[in-house]
Design a protein around this motif. Sequence first.
Motif, PDB file in Angstrom:
ATOM      1  N   GLN A  35       0.832  -1.200   0.000  1.00 62.31           N
ATOM      2  CA  GLN A  35       0.000   0.000   0.000  1.00 62.31           C
ATOM      3  C   GLN A  35       0.869   1.253   0.000  1.00 62.31           C
ATOM      4  OE1 GLN A  35      -2.631   0.947   3.397  1.00 62.31           O
ATOM      5  NE2 GLN A  35      -4.257   1.255   1.897  1.00 62.31           N
ATOM      6  N   ALA A  36       1.954   1.229   0.763  1.00 67.41           N
ATOM      7  CA  ALA A  36       2.858   2.379   0.811  1.00 67.41           C
ATOM      8  C   ALA A  36       3.521   2.628  -0.542  1.00 67.41           C
ATOM      9  CB  ALA A  36       3.924   2.157   1.878  1.00 67.41           C
ATOM     10  N   ALA A  37       3.709   1.551  -1.332  1.00 67.12           N
ATOM     11  CA  ALA A  37       4.381   1.679  -2.623  1.00 67.12           C
ATOM     12  C   ALA A  37       3.457   2.161  -3.739  1.00 67.12           C
ATOM     13  CB  ALA A  37       4.996   0.330  -3.015  1.00 67.12           C
ATOM     14  N   LEU A  38       2.155   2.168  -3.497  1.00 62.25           N
ATOM     15  CA  LEU A  38       1.222   2.596  -4.528  1.00 62.25           C
ATOM     16  C   LEU A  38       1.358   4.091  -4.802  1.00 62.25           C
ATOM     17  CD1 LEU A  38      -2.038   0.718  -3.406  1.00 62.25           C
ATOM     18  CD2 LEU A  38      -0.675   0.209  -5.432  1.00 62.25           C
ATOM     19  N   PRO A  44      -6.622  -0.757  -5.541  1.00 65.07           N
ATOM     20  CA  PRO A  44      -6.642  -1.939  -4.674  1.00 65.07           C
ATOM     21  C   PRO A  44      -5.224  -2.368  -4.305  1.00 65.07           C
ATOM     22  CG  PRO A  44      -8.130  -2.228  -6.528  1.00 65.07           C
ATOM     23  CD  PRO A  44      -7.352  -0.981  -6.806  1.00 65.07           C
ATOM     24  N   VAL A  45      -5.059  -2.868  -3.095  1.00 65.74           N
ATOM     25  CA  VAL A  45      -3.752  -3.361  -2.654  1.00 65.74           C
ATOM     26  C   VAL A  45      -3.540  -4.747  -3.266  1.00 65.74           C
ATOM     27  CG1 VAL A  45      -2.315  -3.922  -0.663  1.00 65.74           C
ATOM     28  CG2 VAL A  45      -3.973  -2.040  -0.521  1.00 65.74           C
ATOM     29  N   PRO A  46      -2.449  -4.965  -3.987  1.00 62.91           N
ATOM     30  CA  PRO A  46      -2.270  -6.207  -4.751  1.00 62.91           C
ATOM     31  C   PRO A  46      -2.407  -7.493  -3.948  1.00 62.91           C
ATOM     32  CG  PRO A  46      -0.660  -4.574  -5.448  1.00 62.91           C
ATOM     33  CD  PRO A  46      -1.373  -3.983  -4.268  1.00 62.91           C
ATOM     34  N   VAL A  47      -1.901  -7.513  -2.710  1.00 70.75           N
ATOM     35  CA  VAL A  47      -1.933  -8.763  -1.954  1.00 70.75           C
ATOM     36  C   VAL A  47      -3.367  -9.210  -1.694  1.00 70.75           C
ATOM     37  CG1 VAL A  47      -1.811  -7.657   0.345  1.00 70.75           C
ATOM     38  CG2 VAL A  47      -0.994 -10.003   0.036  1.00 70.75           C
ATOM     39  N   VAL A  48      -4.289  -8.261  -1.492  1.00 72.93           N
ATOM     40  CA  VAL A  48      -5.689  -8.614  -1.270  1.00 72.93           C
ATOM     41  C   VAL A  48      -6.269  -9.252  -2.527  1.00 72.93           C
ATOM     42  CG1 VAL A  48      -7.988  -7.717  -0.721  1.00 72.93           C
ATOM     43  CG2 VAL A  48      -5.984  -6.796   0.454  1.00 72.93           C
ATOM     44  N   PHE A 220      -6.586   9.175   9.230  1.00 71.10           N
ATOM     45  CA  PHE A 220      -6.488   8.052   8.294  1.00 71.10           C
ATOM     46  C   PHE A 220      -7.435   8.297   7.123  1.00 71.10           C
ATOM     47  CE2 PHE A 220      -5.229   6.192  12.360  1.00 71.10           C
ATOM     48  CZ  PHE A 220      -4.100   5.464  12.018  1.00 71.10           C
ATOM     49  N   ASP A 221      -6.969   7.972   5.900  1.00 67.23           N
ATOM     50  CA  ASP A 221      -7.854   8.168   4.751  1.00 67.23           C
ATOM     51  C   ASP A 221      -8.657   6.911   4.408  1.00 67.23           C
ATOM     52  OD1 ASP A 221      -5.991   6.502   3.572  1.00 67.23           O
ATOM     53  OD2 ASP A 221      -5.178   8.017   2.214  1.00 67.23           O
ATOM     54  N   ASP A 222      -8.326   5.802   5.026  1.00 64.99           N
ATOM     55  CA  ASP A 222      -9.025   4.535   4.792  1.00 64.99           C
ATOM     56  C   ASP A 222      -9.000   4.119   3.325  1.00 64.99           C
ATOM     57  OD1 ASP A 222      -9.561   3.912   7.381  1.00 64.99           O
ATOM     58  OD2 ASP A 222     -11.640   4.563   7.377  1.00 64.99           O
ATOM     59  N   ALA A 223      -7.987   4.560   2.592  1.00 60.30           N
ATOM     60  CA  ALA A 223      -7.835   4.138   1.197  1.00 60.30           C
ATOM     61  C   ALA A 223      -7.507   2.644   1.157  1.00 60.30           C
ATOM     62  CB  ALA A 223      -6.710   4.928   0.534  1.00 60.30           C
ATOM     63  N   PRO A 224      -7.981   1.925   0.119  1.00 62.74           N
ATOM     64  CA  PRO A 224      -8.759   2.401  -1.027  1.00 62.74           C
ATOM     65  C   PRO A 224     -10.275   2.404  -0.795  1.00 62.74           C
ATOM     66  CG  PRO A 224      -8.198   0.108  -1.352  1.00 62.74           C
ATOM     67  CD  PRO A 224      -7.564   0.513  -0.042  1.00 62.74           C
ATOM     68  N   HIS A 225     -10.681   2.163   0.417  1.00 62.97           N
ATOM     69  CA  HIS A 225     -12.111   2.090   0.743  1.00 62.97           C
ATOM     70  C   HIS A 225     -12.696   3.506   0.827  1.00 62.97           C
ATOM     71  CE1 HIS A 225     -15.675   0.298   2.540  1.00 62.97           C
ATOM     72  NE2 HIS A 225     -15.569   1.093   3.579  1.00 62.97           N
ATOM     73  N   GLY A 226     -12.367   4.200   1.861  1.00 65.90           N
ATOM     74  CA  GLY A 226     -12.697   5.603   1.990  1.00 65.90           C
ATOM     75  C   GLY A 226     -14.153   5.925   2.233  1.00 65.90           C
TER      76      GLY A 226
END
Length: 416
Positions: A35-38, A44-48, A220-226
């Motif tokens: 997520q930090a690397a996005l 979406p976070v790739p691992v999910v 917190f931004d709660d990305a990618p949900h938000g």
Amino acid sequence: MDFHHAPKVTALQERLQAFMDEHIYPNEATFKAEQAALTDRWQPVPVVERLKPVAREAGLWNLFLPASGAGAGLTNLEYAPLAEMMGRVQWSSEVFNCSAPDTGNMETLERYGTQEQKARWLKPLLAGEIRSCFAMTEPDVASSDATNIACTITRDGGEYIINGRKWWSSGSGDPRCKLLIVMGKTDPYGEDKYRQQSMILVPTDTPGVTIERMLPVFGFDDAPHGHGEIVFENVRVPAENILLGEGRGFEIAQGRLGPGRIHHCMRAVGLAERALEMMCRRLSARTAFGKPLAQQGVMIERIAQSRIEIDQVRLLVLHAAWKMDQVGNKAARAEIAGIKVASANMACAVVDRAIQAFGGAGVTTDFGLSYMYKYARTLRIVDGPDEVHRHQIGRLELAKFPTTYPAAHRPARADG
């Protein structure tokens, strides 16, 4: 009372626990790093995404949905221990297609949608191909009283026109969010204030729908949900997008928010269990004033108090789930309201103690406790604030008793 789960539930618990041990816990650091690397945190976070087909192949998919053949066919009581497990890691529910607000939206479409609505929206939601948002709360009115909702849904021939502003529209920041379920007034001057509201399906790409901003929650931004603040300006959708019919909004909300609330409560128990585990490990590993922190009297007392509170709430949640299964959401409204208050306050207290045990490290993002506290504290407001639920419980309790004492129960006078 029998506190044992049925064999099929025990088997699912074992499979889910194995999946968490093999795929979720070992990937917590991976999630954070990816997520930090996005470059765009709203992707979406790739691992999910990598884990979703693995969960589906393992038969751990749509576990929450009792009625549809696409789910595991579990009751609320049977789903409770599974939701608790998922609640231990804030992103894990999505891996199993069991995350809010999609769960509540899928149940809404399952219960109240037409066959055409289900084909267009429920099917891809069940498959995890799209995500969705529930738009009810508004910034300009006290939304704890849903009769205050000011968003209008006006019939114009074969269409409805929607105008209004919503916020805390969870899930709206996700680029996969394709559907908004919007609550507004189709009959703002109707005599029955509980029949003024309706719910309608709005595709996110409809002209006039604008996400003005994503709302931070304690930073917190709660990305990618938000959670978005959304403006609806002369938004036109086909009349067949109305859910169940005009004036049925409160009825739908009753059906949707019951399961949605109890799912939050189930996850809160899991979150608190994780926080307690972290606290115990931390206290056993750190030394102060010549002995491990775990041997300090005040810390032992906090551990014990946390264990008592978690177990109390778990039993309340299981009882509420059982009652919902037995008599329905409406008849179990006092129990649902009770666990909503109890679980949020319990989780806040347990996470707060864990933060204190970690000291300065507890308020950083290094260990995730600050994010846990953010979630737990916010839970005291979402899906109705504590005060509203307590008010409902109090009124229901008062209604059990007559306004005057029956003779048999009247207190005796001191003078005889």
